[in-house]
Design a protein around this motif. Structure first.
Motif, PDB file in Angstrom:
ATOM      1  N   ALA A  79       6.174   3.991 -11.658  1.00  0.00           N
ATOM      2  CA  ALA A  79       4.961   4.212 -10.859  1.00  0.00           C
ATOM      3  C   ALA A  79       5.176   3.665  -9.458  1.00  0.00           C
ATOM      4  CB  ALA A  79       3.770   3.522 -11.510  1.00  0.00           C
ATOM      5  N   GLN A  80       4.543   4.342  -8.513  1.00  0.00           N
ATOM      6  CA  GLN A  80       4.661   3.876  -7.139  1.00  0.00           C
ATOM      7  C   GLN A  80       3.877   2.588  -6.950  1.00  0.00           C
ATOM      8  OE1 GLN A  80       3.828   7.042  -4.242  1.00  0.00           O
ATOM      9  NE2 GLN A  80       4.097   8.502  -5.896  1.00  0.00           N
ATOM     10  N   SER A  81       4.371   1.745  -6.070  1.00  0.00           N
ATOM     11  CA  SER A  81       3.637   0.526  -5.738  1.00  0.00           C
ATOM     12  C   SER A  81       3.930   0.160  -4.294  1.00  0.00           C
ATOM     13  CB  SER A  81       4.007  -0.631  -6.673  1.00  0.00           C
ATOM     14  OG  SER A  81       5.353  -0.990  -6.499  1.00  0.00           O
ATOM     15  N   VAL A  82       3.055  -0.656  -3.737  1.00  0.00           N
ATOM     16  CA  VAL A  82       3.187  -1.105  -2.357  1.00  0.00           C
ATOM     17  C   VAL A  82       3.032  -2.612  -2.324  1.00  0.00           C
ATOM     18  CG1 VAL A  82       2.203  -0.981  -0.039  1.00  0.00           C
ATOM     19  CG2 VAL A  82       2.256   1.062  -1.488  1.00  0.00           C
ATOM     20  N   TYR A 107       9.369   3.875  -4.342  1.00  0.00           N
ATOM     21  CA  TYR A 107       9.346   5.298  -4.708  1.00  0.00           C
ATOM     22  C   TYR A 107      10.533   5.949  -4.041  1.00  0.00           C
ATOM     23  CZ  TYR A 107       7.861  10.118  -5.343  1.00  0.00           C
ATOM     24  OH  TYR A 107       7.792  11.438  -5.699  1.00  0.00           O
ATOM     25  N   GLY A 108      11.315   6.693  -4.796  1.00  0.00           N
ATOM     26  CA  GLY A 108      12.535   7.248  -4.248  1.00  0.00           C
ATOM     27  C   GLY A 108      12.387   8.570  -3.541  1.00  0.00           C
ATOM     28  N   GLY A 109      11.244   9.214  -3.684  1.00  0.00           N
ATOM     29  CA  GLY A 109      11.067  10.538  -3.113  1.00  0.00           C
ATOM     30  C   GLY A 109      10.472  10.498  -1.709  1.00  0.00           C
ATOM     31  N   THR A 110      10.015  11.644  -1.260  1.00  0.00           N
ATOM     32  CA  THR A 110       9.427  11.769   0.074  1.00  0.00           C
ATOM     33  C   THR A 110       8.011  11.198   0.073  1.00  0.00           C
ATOM     34  OG1 THR A 110      10.718  13.748   0.486  1.00  0.00           O
ATOM     35  CG2 THR A 110       8.797  13.378   1.889  1.00  0.00           C
ATOM     36  N   VAL A 111       7.747  10.334   1.012  1.00  0.00           N
ATOM     37  CA  VAL A 111       6.446   9.691   1.069  1.00  0.00           C
ATOM     38  C   VAL A 111       5.814   9.870   2.443  1.00  0.00           C
ATOM     39  CG1 VAL A 111       6.918   7.912  -0.675  1.00  0.00           C
ATOM     40  CG2 VAL A 111       7.454   7.481   1.723  1.00  0.00           C
ATOM     41  N   ASN A 112       4.511   9.761   2.468  1.00  0.00           N
ATOM     42  CA  ASN A 112       3.764   9.595   3.706  1.00  0.00           C
ATOM     43  C   ASN A 112       3.302   8.136   3.734  1.00  0.00           C
ATOM     44  OD1 ASN A 112       3.795  12.470   4.244  1.00  0.00           O
ATOM     45  ND2 ASN A 112       2.267  12.635   2.619  1.00  0.00           N
ATOM     46  N   LEU A 113       3.316   7.545   4.909  1.00  0.00           N
ATOM     47  CA  LEU A 113       3.043   6.116   5.023  1.00  0.00           C
ATOM     48  C   LEU A 113       1.916   5.883   6.008  1.00  0.00           C
ATOM     49  CD1 LEU A 113       6.796   5.527   5.242  1.00  0.00           C
ATOM     50  CD2 LEU A 113       5.434   4.344   3.530  1.00  0.00           C
ATOM     51  N   PHE A 114       1.097   4.906   5.721  1.00  0.00           N
ATOM     52  CA  PHE A 114      -0.105   4.664   6.514  1.00  0.00           C
ATOM     53  C   PHE A 114      -0.334   3.163   6.679  1.00  0.00           C
ATOM     54  CE2 PHE A 114      -1.610   9.007   5.886  1.00  0.00           C
ATOM     55  CZ  PHE A 114      -1.020   9.354   4.680  1.00  0.00           C
ATOM     56  N   ASP A 133       3.913  13.836  -5.430  1.00  0.00           N
ATOM     57  CA  ASP A 133       3.960  13.426  -6.836  1.00  0.00           C
ATOM     58  C   ASP A 133       2.760  12.589  -7.248  1.00  0.00           C
ATOM     59  OD1 ASP A 133       7.590  13.009  -7.131  1.00  0.00           O
ATOM     60  OD2 ASP A 133       6.285  14.775  -7.102  1.00  0.00           O
ATOM     61  N   SER A 134       2.150  11.910  -6.262  1.00  0.00           N
ATOM     62  CA  SER A 134       0.957  11.130  -6.582  1.00  0.00           C
ATOM     63  C   SER A 134      -0.299  11.953  -6.336  1.00  0.00           C
ATOM     64  CB  SER A 134       0.903   9.855  -5.724  1.00  0.00           C
ATOM     65  OG  SER A 134       0.535  10.145  -4.381  1.00  0.00           O
ATOM     66  N   ASN A 135      -0.112  13.264  -6.175  1.00  0.00           N
ATOM     67  CA  ASN A 135      -1.244  14.138  -5.878  1.00  0.00           C
ATOM     68  C   ASN A 135      -1.938  13.703  -4.598  1.00  0.00           C
ATOM     69  OD1 ASN A 135      -2.670  16.453  -6.568  1.00  0.00           O
ATOM     70  ND2 ASN A 135      -4.260  15.292  -7.630  1.00  0.00           N
ATOM     71  N   TYR A 136      -1.163  13.125  -3.726  1.00  0.00           N
ATOM     72  CA  TYR A 136      -1.624  12.627  -2.435  1.00  0.00           C
ATOM     73  C   TYR A 136      -2.662  11.519  -2.558  1.00  0.00           C
ATOM     74  CZ  TYR A 136       1.072  16.405  -0.490  1.00  0.00           C
ATOM     75  OH  TYR A 136       2.090  17.235  -0.159  1.00  0.00           O
ATOM     76  N   GLN A 137      -2.738  10.892  -3.709  1.00  0.00           N
ATOM     77  CA  GLN A 137      -3.583   9.704  -3.824  1.00  0.00           C
ATOM     78  C   GLN A 137      -2.904   8.563  -3.093  1.00  0.00           C
ATOM     79  OE1 GLN A 137      -4.414   8.717  -7.869  1.00  0.00           O
ATOM     80  NE2 GLN A 137      -5.350  10.697  -8.317  1.00  0.00           N
ATOM     81  N   LEU A 138      -3.676   7.803  -2.362  1.00  0.00           N
ATOM     82  CA  LEU A 138      -3.117   6.668  -1.653  1.00  0.00           C
ATOM     83  C   LEU A 138      -2.868   5.516  -2.617  1.00  0.00           C
ATOM     84  CD1 LEU A 138      -5.189   6.575   1.664  1.00  0.00           C
ATOM     85  CD2 LEU A 138      -2.752   6.984   1.440  1.00  0.00           C
ATOM     86  N   ILE A 139      -1.679   4.966  -2.544  1.00  0.00           N
ATOM     87  CA  ILE A 139      -1.330   3.760  -3.284  1.00  0.00           C
ATOM     88  C   ILE A 139      -1.392   2.615  -2.270  1.00  0.00           C
ATOM     89  CG2 ILE A 139       0.346   2.643  -4.777  1.00  0.00           C
ATOM     90  CD1 ILE A 139      -0.650   5.392  -5.799  1.00  0.00           C
ATOM     91  N   TRP A 140      -2.192   1.618  -2.552  1.00  0.00           N
ATOM     92  CA  TRP A 140      -2.508   0.590  -1.558  1.00  0.00           C
ATOM     93  C   TRP A 140      -1.772  -0.717  -1.809  1.00  0.00           C
ATOM     94  CZ3 TRP A 140      -5.995   1.572   2.426  1.00  0.00           C
ATOM     95  CH2 TRP A 140      -6.739   2.737   2.306  1.00  0.00           C
ATOM     96  N   LEU A 179       3.888  -7.417  10.361  1.00  0.00           N
ATOM     97  CA  LEU A 179       3.383  -7.468   8.984  1.00  0.00           C
ATOM     98  C   LEU A 179       4.283  -6.599   8.121  1.00  0.00           C
ATOM     99  CD1 LEU A 179      -0.485  -7.124   9.516  1.00  0.00           C
ATOM    100  CD2 LEU A 179       0.910  -9.192   9.427  1.00  0.00           C
ATOM    101  N   GLY A 180       4.741  -7.177   7.036  1.00  0.00           N
ATOM    102  CA  GLY A 180       5.680  -6.464   6.187  1.00  0.00           C
ATOM    103  C   GLY A 180       5.005  -5.559   5.171  1.00  0.00           C
ATOM    104  N   CYS A 181       5.647  -4.446   4.889  1.00  0.00           N
ATOM    105  CA  CYS A 181       5.190  -3.517   3.867  1.00  0.00           C
ATOM    106  C   CYS A 181       6.408  -2.870   3.220  1.00  0.00           C
ATOM    107  CB  CYS A 181       4.297  -2.446   4.474  1.00  0.00           C
ATOM    108  SG  CYS A 181       3.845  -1.126   3.308  1.00  0.00           S
ATOM    109  N   ASN A 182       6.514  -2.966   1.929  1.00  0.00           N
ATOM    110  CA  ASN A 182       7.561  -2.289   1.181  1.00  0.00           C
ATOM    111  C   ASN A 182       6.932  -1.451   0.077  1.00  0.00           C
ATOM    112  OD1 ASN A 182       9.096  -4.932   2.171  1.00  0.00           O
ATOM    113  ND2 ASN A 182      10.573  -3.290   1.816  1.00  0.00           N
TER     114      ASN A 182
END
Lengths: 114, 114
Positions: free
Chosen positions: B1-4, B27-34, B97-104, B21-24
């Protein structure tokens, strides 16, 4: 463009009472989300609608929470009966069709259950 | 599962200091980041986003973020902070893959001392 409208802004209820929140998304946005944000945490997705159909409600506590999006526009989220741990900000967000482009959030409803 | 993951829960800086501010994400695939910001008592607002192209993204209010694919990171930076930057900052990712749901991420509370 007008933003995502939510009402009420604040609500205080006693435990075991019921409460409803309303959301009007940005015009033309097919996808609508309800989030719960507990103080000090990131938003937690409760339910995602695509038009008037439910895409994901896996994290919605269905014994007490319900949501609907009639006609694919406005949405209401209801809690019945409320518990103390439901105290949180309830956020509505919307995004365009098939969008990976992030969401627009409403101002939220701050619910306090006493 | 994706995590942030956001590494710092609280950051305190003086005005004019530089911010990172760090953010990691995992997820190995293509992501959008916000990156979203939440000023005290206000709703979540989009600071900046990355979909593709130049990995250095400029946002509002002098913020920028750099996507480093090899490190699965999307750190937020500002060369000189102001007292008005006091807020909570959330990193989020989504993907098809996450149906464009934001993972926070859990958020970072930033306090700027005047």
């Amino acid at each position: 463009e007008a933003g995502v409208a939510q009402s009420p802004r604040y609500k205080i209820i006693e435990k075991r009472q019921s409460v409803a929140f309303w959301c009007n998304p940005i015009s033309g946005h097919a996808t609508l989300y309800w989030y719960q944000q507990i103080l000090g945490q990131g938003p937690k997705l409760l339910i995602q609608f695509q038009n008037n159909g439910v895409v994901d409600d896996s994290q919605l506590p269905k014994d007490r929470f319900s949501a609907e999006r009639l006609k694919g526009v406005d949405s209401t989220l209801k809690i019945q009966p409320a518990k103390l741990e439901d105290s949180a900000v309830y956020l509505c967000a919307s995004s365009g069709q098939g969008s990976g482009y992030g969401y627009t959030f409403g101002s939220g409803t701050r619910l306090t259950v006493v | 599962a994706q995590s942030v993951s956001q590494h710092n829960h609280h950051v305190i800086l003086s005005e004019a200091a530089s911010l990172e501010l760090g953010c990691n994400y995992s997820y190995g695939g293509t992501v959008n980041l916000f990156w979203y910001v939440q000023y005290p008592g206000q709703h979540l607002q989009l600071l900046l986003k990355y979909f593709s192209g130049d990995p250095l993204v400029k946002g509002i209010k002098g913020f920028e973020a750099e996507f480093i694919k090899s490190k699965f990171s999307f750190n937020l930076r500002k060369p000189s902070v102001q007292w008005s930057d006091t807020a909570e900052y959330f990193c989020a990712v989504n993907s098809m893959d996450s149906n464009y749901q934001l993972i926070w991420g859990a958020g970072t509370k930033l306090i700027i001392k005047p």
